[in-house]
Design an enzyme around this catalytic site. Structure first.
Site, PDB file in Angstrom:
ATOM      1  CG  HIS A   1      -8.427   0.433  -2.612  1.00 50.95           C
ATOM      2  ND1 HIS A   1      -7.692  -0.679  -2.241  1.00 50.95           N
ATOM      3  CD2 HIS A   1      -9.050   0.860  -1.473  1.00 50.95           C
ATOM      4  CE1 HIS A   1      -7.858  -0.894  -0.944  1.00 50.95           C
ATOM      5  NE2 HIS A   1      -8.685   0.016  -0.458  1.00 50.95           N
TER       6      HIS A   1
ATOM      7  NE  ARG B   1     -10.268  -4.750   1.016  1.00 53.16           N
ATOM      8  CZ  ARG B   1      -9.465  -3.772   1.430  1.00 53.16           C
ATOM      9  NH1 ARG B   1      -9.960  -2.718   2.047  1.00 53.16           N
ATOM     10  NH2 ARG B   1      -8.164  -3.811   1.203  1.00 53.16           N
TER      11      ARG B   1
ATOM     12  CG  ASP C   1     -13.233   6.906  -1.068  1.00 51.29           C
ATOM     13  OD1 ASP C   1     -13.230   6.651   0.157  1.00 51.29           O
ATOM     14  OD2 ASP C   1     -12.191   6.895  -1.762  1.00 51.29           O
TER      15      ASP C   1
ATOM     16  NE  ARG D   1      -3.749   0.848   1.994  1.00 47.78           N
ATOM     17  CZ  ARG D   1      -4.957   1.023   2.517  1.00 47.78           C
ATOM     18  NH1 ARG D   1      -5.112   1.782   3.587  1.00 47.78           N
ATOM     19  NH2 ARG D   1      -6.015   0.437   1.989  1.00 47.78           N
TER      20      ARG D   1
ATOM     21  CB  CYS E   1     -13.819   1.609   0.354  1.00 48.90           C
ATOM     22  SG  CYS E   1     -13.119   3.261   0.521  1.00 48.90           S
TER      23      CYS E   1
ATOM     24  CD  GLN F   1     -12.915  -1.432  -0.173  1.00 49.66           C
ATOM     25  OE1 GLN F   1     -12.083  -1.357   0.716  1.00 49.66           O
ATOM     26  NE2 GLN F   1     -14.143  -1.892   0.036  1.00 49.66           N
TER      27      GLN F   1
HETATM   28  N1  NVA Z   1      -9.618   7.125  -1.344  1.00 53.09           N
HETATM   29  C1  NVA Z   1      -9.217   6.695  -0.024  1.00 53.09           C
HETATM   30  C2  NVA Z   1      -9.492   5.247   0.179  1.00 53.09           C
HETATM   31  C3  NVA Z   1      -9.177   4.724   1.556  1.00 53.09           C
HETATM   32  C4  NVA Z   1      -9.374   3.256   1.703  1.00 53.09           C
HETATM   33  C5  NVA Z   1      -7.747   7.000   0.179  1.00 53.09           C
HETATM   34  O1  NVA Z   1      -6.960   6.764  -0.744  1.00 53.09           O
HETATM   35  O2  NVA Z   1      -7.385   7.483   1.240  1.00 53.09           O
HETATM   36  N1   CP Z   2     -11.000   0.391   2.784  1.00 48.56           N
HETATM   37  C1   CP Z   2      -9.726   0.310   3.170  1.00 48.56           C
HETATM   38  O1   CP Z   2      -8.812   0.038   2.380  1.00 48.56           O
HETATM   39  O2   CP Z   2      -9.545   0.500   4.499  1.00 48.56           O
HETATM   40  P1   CP Z   2      -8.157   0.699   5.253  1.00 48.56           P
HETATM   41  O3   CP Z   2      -7.580   2.009   4.797  1.00 48.56           O
HETATM   42  O4   CP Z   2      -8.536   0.712   6.720  1.00 48.56           O
HETATM   43  O5   CP Z   2      -7.243  -0.440   4.910  1.00 48.56           O
END
Ligand code: NVA
Ligand code: CP
Length: 309
Positions: A131, A294, A226, A104, A266, A134
């Site tokens: 992502h 997930r 989101d 990540r 998500c 997800q």
């Molecule tokens: N769009 C958000 C998703 C978090 C799971 C981010 O990238 O922070």
């Molecule tokens: N939805 C998601 O990816 O959650 P986290 O940021 O908690 O991993």
């Protein structure tokens, strides 16, 4: 099935997509029946995180444990990558120790480079661009609640971000129509929209990108949003809250979708910003089924790329 990596839903075939969905459902059902699946016995997954996580970390660690393998959590605060060691060296070194890498991070190119320079499967646990894990969980959840994916319409209202992008790819691959509504200046990446349109042509679905949230919501079976402030955008928060005000999923906007539409997110969610409490905590919200999936979706991904199942 022999998937080399899992970095983008656009990269996989429709058969591979269907296989991952079926495998996710099978692993979910059998795990609940007490069946164990030591598919990755003796294997190790290195999990690099340069951003925060609740769901991704816990579901990958739990999933790896349930598949008989061992997960190693690698925060960028602790590993040398965070002090400037190159992706090239990191990929080569990690490939000598572990059987797969989940990452990540911010820059999508880093994930592509990890896959290119390393010799083990790489799984994308979120980048600024995509992502995909997800969205596999999201589509499992939609299938569970609607009994099908093909022919449904998903409305995504909000920021043209990593979630919008992976939903574009996921819906197009699954044969679902998708309408994305964003404010001007926050549109999804044009190349991703074009790719999704090409995929949608093959599955007979439709991709619409608009500035009008009501247009996107009209007739939707699935409603999604989101956060307005993704990880790394914290300094833009005040500006974004102003720009996105008319893109909030509230009772009035939700009423434009179908009467039996479901709401997905998500998470993490910010109640009172991108969605109001009555919707996200209401009877048509399936956010916790979605969070649970997930685990099952990613077990399927890990079994496919690391276990060649
Ligand atoms: N769009 C958000 C998703 C978090 C799971 C981010 O990238 O922070
Ligand atoms: N939805 C998601 O990816 O959650 P986290 O940021 O908690 O991993």
């Amino acid at each position: 099935m022999s998937l080399e990596h899992f970095i983008s839903i656009h990269d996989i075939t429709r058969d591979e997509f269907n296989h991952l969905m079926d495998l996710g459902f099978r692993l979910k059902k059998e795990t609940k029946q007490g069946v164990s699946h030591p598919i990755l016995k003796g294997q190790v997954l290195g999990m690099i995180f340069t951003k925060s996580s609740t769901r991704t970390r816990i579901s990958f660690e739990t999933g790896m444990y349930q598949l008989g393998g061992y997960p190693i959590f690698l925060s960028s605060h602790d590993i040398q990558l965070g002090r400037g060691e190159s992706i090239y060296d990191t990929a080569n070194v990690m490939s000598r120790f572990v059987n797969g890498i989940m990452i990540r991070t911010y820059d999508h190119q880093d994930v592509l480079d990890l896959a290119r320079y390393g010799s083990v499967p790489v799984i994308n646990g979120l980048t600024d661009l995509l992502h995909p894990c997800q969205v596999m969980a999201d589509l499992m959840t939609v299938y569970e609640h609607k009994g099908r994916l093909e022919g449904l319409k998903l409305a995504y209202i909000g920021d043209g971000n990593n979630m919008a992008h992976s939903l574009l790819y996921g819906c197009a691959k699954a044969g679902m129509d998708i309408s994305v509504a964003t404010p001007k200046g926050y549109e999804p990446n044009a190349e991703i929209v074009e790719n999704a349109k090409a995929d949608a042509k093959e599955t007979g679905s439709e991709v619409v990108v608009t500035y009008d949230p009501v247009e996107a919501m009209t007739g939707a079976d699935v409603v999604c949003t989101d956060t307005w402030v993704s990880m790394g955008q914290e300094e833009e928060k005040a500006e974004r809250i102003k720009v996105f005000r008319d893109y909030q999923i509230n009772g009035e906007l939700f009423a434009k979708s179908k009467e039996d539409s479901i709401f997905i997110h998500c998470l993490p969610a910010y109640r009172g910003y991108e969605v109001t409490e009555d919707i996200i905590d209401g009877p048509r919200s399936v956010i916790f089924d979605e969070a649970e999936n997930r685990l099952h979706a990613q077990k399927a991904v890990m079994a496919a790329v690391m276990g060649k199942i």
